[in-house]
Design a protein around this motif. Structure first.
Motif, PDB file in Angstrom:
ATOM      1  N   THR A 108       0.841  -1.191   0.000  1.00 20.50           N
ATOM      2  CA  THR A 108       0.000   0.000   0.000  1.00 20.50           C
ATOM      3  C   THR A 108       0.880   1.247   0.000  1.00 20.50           C
ATOM      4  OG1 THR A 108      -1.928   1.036   1.049  1.00 20.50           O
ATOM      5  CG2 THR A 108      -0.236   0.142   2.526  1.00 20.50           C
ATOM      6  N   ALA A 109       0.326   2.340  -0.455  1.00 18.75           N
ATOM      7  CA  ALA A 109       1.034   3.617  -0.456  1.00 18.75           C
ATOM      8  C   ALA A 109       0.441   4.486   0.649  1.00 18.75           C
ATOM      9  CB  ALA A 109       0.913   4.291  -1.813  1.00 18.75           C
ATOM     10  N   LEU A 110       1.043   4.435   1.828  1.00 20.95           N
ATOM     11  CA  LEU A 110       0.574   5.253   2.939  1.00 20.95           C
ATOM     12  C   LEU A 110       1.008   6.696   2.756  1.00 20.95           C
ATOM     13  CD1 LEU A 110       1.280   2.764   5.856  1.00 20.95           C
ATOM     14  CD2 LEU A 110      -0.878   3.169   4.658  1.00 20.95           C
ATOM     15  N   GLU A 111       2.073   6.894   1.970  1.00 15.79           N
ATOM     16  CA  GLU A 111       2.543   8.221   1.578  1.00 15.79           C
ATOM     17  C   GLU A 111       2.749   8.185   0.068  1.00 15.79           C
ATOM     18  OE1 GLU A 111       5.981   9.581   3.799  1.00 15.79           O
ATOM     19  OE2 GLU A 111       5.409   8.308   5.484  1.00 15.79           O
ATOM     20  N   PRO A 112       2.478   9.281  -0.624  1.00 25.82           N
ATOM     21  CA  PRO A 112       2.631   9.290  -2.086  1.00 25.82           C
ATOM     22  C   PRO A 112       4.045   8.868  -2.518  1.00 25.82           C
ATOM     23  CG  PRO A 112       1.511  11.277  -1.348  1.00 25.82           C
ATOM     24  CD  PRO A 112       1.982  10.564  -0.115  1.00 25.82           C
ATOM     25  N   GLY A 113       4.097   7.895  -3.436  1.00 25.20           N
ATOM     26  CA  GLY A 113       5.365   7.448  -3.993  1.00 25.20           C
ATOM     27  C   GLY A 113       6.167   6.494  -3.119  1.00 25.20           C
ATOM     28  N   ILE A 114       5.655   6.136  -1.958  1.00 18.00           N
ATOM     29  CA  ILE A 114       6.376   5.238  -1.043  1.00 18.00           C
ATOM     30  C   ILE A 114       5.511   4.004  -0.799  1.00 18.00           C
ATOM     31  CG2 ILE A 114       7.366   4.956   1.252  1.00 18.00           C
ATOM     32  CD1 ILE A 114       7.846   7.999   1.250  1.00 18.00           C
ATOM     33  N   THR A 115       6.065   2.822  -1.075  1.00 19.77           N
ATOM     34  CA  THR A 115       5.317   1.573  -0.924  1.00 19.77           C
ATOM     35  C   THR A 115       5.654   0.908   0.406  1.00 19.77           C
ATOM     36  OG1 THR A 115       5.315   1.254  -3.312  1.00 19.77           O
ATOM     37  CG2 THR A 115       4.859  -0.678  -1.961  1.00 19.77           C
ATOM     38  N   THR A 116       4.629   0.697   1.218  1.00 23.52           N
ATOM     39  CA  THR A 116       4.777  -0.011   2.482  1.00 23.52           C
ATOM     40  C   THR A 116       4.316  -1.442   2.247  1.00 23.52           C
ATOM     41  OG1 THR A 116       4.303   2.055   3.647  1.00 23.52           O
ATOM     42  CG2 THR A 116       4.216   0.022   4.930  1.00 23.52           C
ATOM     43  N   LYS A 117       5.091  -2.407   2.743  1.00 19.85           N
ATOM     44  CA  LYS A 117       4.853  -3.823   2.455  1.00 19.85           C
ATOM     45  C   LYS A 117       4.530  -4.598   3.734  1.00 19.85           C
ATOM     46  CE  LYS A 117       8.309  -3.296  -1.131  1.00 19.85           C
ATOM     47  NZ  LYS A 117       9.638  -3.672  -1.596  1.00 19.85           N
ATOM     48  N   PHE A 118       3.606  -5.557   3.589  1.00 17.20           N
ATOM     49  CA  PHE A 118       3.171  -6.381   4.720  1.00 17.20           C
ATOM     50  C   PHE A 118       2.952  -7.814   4.260  1.00 17.20           C
ATOM     51  CE2 PHE A 118       1.481  -2.137   5.506  1.00 17.20           C
ATOM     52  CZ  PHE A 118       1.739  -1.923   6.850  1.00 17.20           C
ATOM     53  N   MET A 119       3.006  -8.748   5.201  1.00 19.05           N
ATOM     54  CA  MET A 119       2.425 -10.076   5.043  1.00 19.05           C
ATOM     55  C   MET A 119       1.066  -9.962   5.722  1.00 19.05           C
ATOM     56  SD  MET A 119       4.528 -11.681   3.243  1.00 19.05           S
ATOM     57  CE  MET A 119       3.719 -13.264   3.198  1.00 19.05           C
ATOM     58  N   LYS A 120       0.049 -10.629   5.141  1.00 19.22           N
ATOM     59  CA  LYS A 120      -1.311 -10.423   5.629  1.00 19.22           C
ATOM     60  C   LYS A 120      -2.081 -11.735   5.643  1.00 19.22           C
ATOM     61  CE  LYS A 120      -5.295  -7.535   4.454  1.00 19.22           C
ATOM     62  NZ  LYS A 120      -5.874  -6.703   3.405  1.00 19.22           N
ATOM     63  N   VAL A 121      -2.838 -11.968   6.710  1.00 18.72           N
ATOM     64  CA  VAL A 121      -3.725 -13.122   6.820  1.00 18.72           C
ATOM     65  C   VAL A 121      -4.999 -12.653   7.526  1.00 18.72           C
ATOM     66  CG1 VAL A 121      -2.696 -13.927   8.996  1.00 18.72           C
ATOM     67  CG2 VAL A 121      -3.904 -15.529   7.532  1.00 18.72           C
ATOM     68  N   GLY A 122      -6.155 -13.138   7.060  1.00 13.53           N
ATOM     69  CA  GLY A 122      -7.369 -12.668   7.697  1.00 13.53           C
ATOM     70  C   GLY A 122      -8.624 -13.410   7.293  1.00 13.53           C
ATOM     71  N   LEU A 123      -9.735 -12.935   7.834  1.00 10.91           N
ATOM     72  CA  LEU A 123     -11.062 -13.498   7.581  1.00 10.91           C
ATOM     73  C   LEU A 123     -11.953 -12.427   6.950  1.00 10.91           C
ATOM     74  CD1 LEU A 123     -11.685 -15.276  11.001  1.00 10.91           C
ATOM     75  CD2 LEU A 123     -11.114 -16.359   8.833  1.00 10.91           C
ATOM     76  N   THR A 124     -12.808 -12.875   6.048  1.00 11.40           N
ATOM     77  CA  THR A 124     -13.755 -11.980   5.385  1.00 11.40           C
ATOM     78  C   THR A 124     -15.134 -12.612   5.429  1.00 11.40           C
ATOM     79  OG1 THR A 124     -12.019 -11.206   3.885  1.00 11.40           O
ATOM     80  CG2 THR A 124     -14.301 -10.781   3.225  1.00 11.40           C
ATOM     81  N   THR A 125     -16.139 -11.800   5.641  1.00 11.54           N
ATOM     82  CA  THR A 125     -17.511 -12.267   5.574  1.00 11.54           C
ATOM     83  C   THR A 125     -18.198 -11.575   4.397  1.00 11.54           C
ATOM     84  OG1 THR A 125     -19.541 -12.640   6.824  1.00 11.54           O
ATOM     85  CG2 THR A 125     -18.383 -10.577   7.250  1.00 11.54           C
TER      86      THR A 125
END
Length: 155
Positions: A55-72
């Motif tokens: 995701t780009a939390l600031e313009p032009g800068i990419t923040t990276k994560f590992m993600k796991v979750g639930l969706t309904t």
């Protein structure tokens, strides 16, 4: 505690608005951002996902994560065999770089998935990213996926 209450409300809302138009099982390959670049499995109205999230939390800068979750999934729309629908979910994120490196975070998401053609689908939504010692970040979450329906018999 607030996060737990929000998660309970999301789960309750999904059952309140539930309709019996969802297929039994769905396996998705998520190619872009929502819920992550990875895999997802849905059974009726609940899915689990895991992958790489950028995701780009600031313009032009990419923040990276590992993600796991639930969706309904709730409020199916249209007359297709596999309808478009709304979704809400919660995810655990682990930061990989920048200010979030090695930090835990919670992601709360909501949006709409449009079934374009066959299994091709597009998602548009938003995420609230919550982490200790960080401001809450609200970001749009577009996504592109392809779904394989394992058991299309309606439940």
């Amino acid at each position: 505690m607030k996060q737990f209450i929000v998660l309970l409300l999301l789960a309750a809302a999904s059952h309140t608005f539930a309709q019996n138009r969802f297929s039994g099982n769905e396996f998705s390959v998520n190619a872009f951002r929502n819920p992550s670049i990875g895999l997802e499995f849905r059974h009726q109205q609940l899915s689990v996902h895991a992958g790489y999230y950028i995701t780009a939390l600031e313009p032009g800068i990419t923040t990276k994560f590992m993600k796991v979750g639930l969706t309904t999934w709730f409020l199916p729309v249209g007359q297709k065999e596999h309808p478009s629908s709304f979704y809400a979910g919660a995810s655990y994120l682990r930061g990989l770089n920048l200010d979030y490196k090695d930090q835990n975070a919670l992601g709360l998401e909501a949006g709409f998935r449009w079934m374009i053609w066959e299994g091709l689908n597009f998602r548009i939504g938003g995420i609230a990213l919550i982490a200790k010692d960080q401001d809450v970040q609200i970001n749009p979450t577009p996504g592109l996926s392809y779904s394989f329906f394992i058991n299309s018999k309606k439940q």
